[in-house]
Design a protein around this motif. Structure first.
Motif, mmCIF file in Angstrom:
data_model
loop_
_atom_site.group_PDB
_atom_site.id
_atom_site.type_symbol
_atom_site.label_atom_id
_atom_site.label_comp_id
_atom_site.label_asym_id
_atom_site.label_seq_id
_atom_site.Cartn_x
_atom_site.Cartn_y
_atom_site.Cartn_z
ATOM 1 N N SER A 17 0.818 -1.215 0.000
ATOM 2 C CA SER A 17 0.000 0.000 0.000
ATOM 3 C C SER A 17 0.848 1.259 0.000
ATOM 4 O O SER A 17 0.444 2.280 -0.535
ATOM 5 C CB SER A 17 -0.947 0.008 1.199
ATOM 6 N N ASP A 18 2.034 1.195 0.556
ATOM 7 C CA ASP A 18 2.870 2.385 0.601
ATOM 8 C C ASP A 18 3.383 2.775 -0.773
ATOM 9 O O ASP A 18 3.636 3.942 -1.035
ATOM 10 C CB ASP A 18 4.028 2.209 1.580
ATOM 11 N N THR A 19 3.521 1.823 -1.664
ATOM 12 C CA THR A 19 3.998 2.155 -2.999
ATOM 13 C C THR A 19 2.856 2.344 -3.989
ATOM 14 O O THR A 19 2.939 3.183 -4.874
ATOM 15 C CB THR A 19 4.947 1.059 -3.525
ATOM 16 N N ARG A 20 1.797 1.580 -3.855
ATOM 17 C CA ARG A 20 0.689 1.657 -4.807
ATOM 18 C C ARG A 20 -0.097 2.950 -4.716
ATOM 19 O O ARG A 20 -0.577 3.453 -5.722
ATOM 20 C CB ARG A 20 -0.275 0.492 -4.610
ATOM 21 N N TYR A 21 -0.275 3.464 -3.520
ATOM 22 C CA TYR A 21 -1.186 4.579 -3.341
ATOM 23 C C TYR A 21 -0.508 5.918 -3.073
ATOM 24 O O TYR A 21 -1.154 6.954 -3.126
ATOM 25 C CB TYR A 21 -2.171 4.270 -2.214
ATOM 26 N N SER A 22 0.784 5.916 -2.782
ATOM 27 C CA SER A 22 1.438 7.163 -2.398
ATOM 28 C C SER A 22 1.358 8.224 -3.489
ATOM 29 O O SER A 22 1.062 9.386 -3.202
ATOM 30 C CB SER A 22 2.883 6.915 -1.984
ATOM 31 N N LYS A 23 1.587 7.854 -4.723
ATOM 32 C CA LYS A 23 1.537 8.829 -5.820
ATOM 33 C C LYS A 23 0.122 9.379 -6.006
ATOM 34 O O LYS A 23 -0.076 10.576 -6.168
ATOM 35 C CB LYS A 23 2.050 8.215 -7.120
ATOM 36 N N MET A 24 -0.886 8.507 -5.944
ATOM 37 C CA MET A 24 -2.275 8.936 -6.095
ATOM 38 C C MET A 24 -2.666 9.914 -4.976
ATOM 39 O O MET A 24 -3.279 10.945 -5.227
ATOM 40 C CB MET A 24 -3.213 7.733 -6.070
ATOM 41 N N GLN A 27 -0.915 13.254 -5.497
ATOM 42 C CA GLN A 27 -1.555 14.011 -6.577
ATOM 43 C C GLN A 27 -2.879 14.613 -6.137
ATOM 44 O O GLN A 27 -3.300 15.645 -6.662
ATOM 45 C CB GLN A 27 -1.755 13.124 -7.808
ATOM 46 N N ALA A 28 -3.530 13.987 -5.148
ATOM 47 C CA ALA A 28 -4.791 14.523 -4.629
ATOM 48 C C ALA A 28 -4.543 15.695 -3.683
ATOM 49 O O ALA A 28 -5.494 16.324 -3.222
ATOM 50 C CB ALA A 28 -5.560 13.423 -3.912
ATOM 51 N N GLY A 29 -3.275 15.957 -3.378
ATOM 52 C CA GLY A 29 -2.938 17.093 -2.536
ATOM 53 C C GLY A 29 -2.952 16.801 -1.047
ATOM 54 O O GLY A 29 -2.907 17.717 -0.231
ATOM 55 N N ILE A 30 -2.996 15.538 -0.672
ATOM 56 C CA ILE A 30 -3.012 15.179 0.748
ATOM 57 C C ILE A 30 -1.597 15.306 1.296
ATOM 58 O O ILE A 30 -0.665 14.694 0.757
ATOM 59 C CB ILE A 30 -3.547 13.752 0.944
ATOM 60 N N PRO A 31 -1.412 16.091 2.339
ATOM 61 C CA PRO A 31 -0.067 16.248 2.910
ATOM 62 C C PRO A 31 0.478 14.925 3.447
ATOM 63 O O PRO A 31 -0.233 14.179 4.135
ATOM 64 C CB PRO A 31 -0.268 17.248 4.055
#
Length: 136
Positions: A17-24, A27-31
């Motif tokens: 999960s740390d690699t799959r979702y970090s970019k998304m 990009q959504a602007g979540i700090p």
């Protein structure tokens, strides 16, 4: 969901999960300081049993459970047992999927049993899956 609640922390659970979702999420602007990755989980039951004590220690009393519509019944059932046992209330947020049938009743019951097993023993039975590392 985060854009309407920007104060909210995000807890992402699952192998990779740390690699799959970090970019998304980036990009959504979540700090980044508001995003927590739990990579202990190997399946749906451990998605809840791995982080529950840390969430409780941090004083969490409510979480939004975000998952696909075909998976929500099983995830919500497990959450009710595991998170509910620690006083954490769950609000489901269903994400529509395309063409996936709902999970079988036997799969839901199996994982409810595994969750109850965890309540009494601290073990989920995940180690019985020979394809996974032993996180039990």
């Amino acid at each position: 969901l985060w854009q309407s609640h920007p104060y909210m922390d995000i807890w992402v659970s699952g192998v990779g999960s740390d690699t799959r979702y970090s970019k998304m999420l980036e990009q959504a602007g979540i700090p980044a300081p508001q995003i927590f990755y739990d990579v202990c989980a190997t399946d749906t039951v451990t998605n809840f049993t791995c982080p529950v004590e840390e969430l409780r220690r941090q004083g969490w009393h409510h979480v939004y459970l975000v998952t696909s519509d075909y998976h929500m019944v099983r995830a919500r059932s497990i959450a009710a047992i595991v998170f509910g046992s620690r006083g954490i209330f769950v609000t489901p947020v269903t994400v529509p999927s395309r063409g996936m049938p709902p999970e079988s009743r036997s799969r839901v019951l199996r994982d409810c049993f595994r969750s109850i097993l965890w309540l009494f023993t601290g073990r989920t039975g995940a180690s019985l899956n020979p394809k996974l590392p032993n996180y039990d």
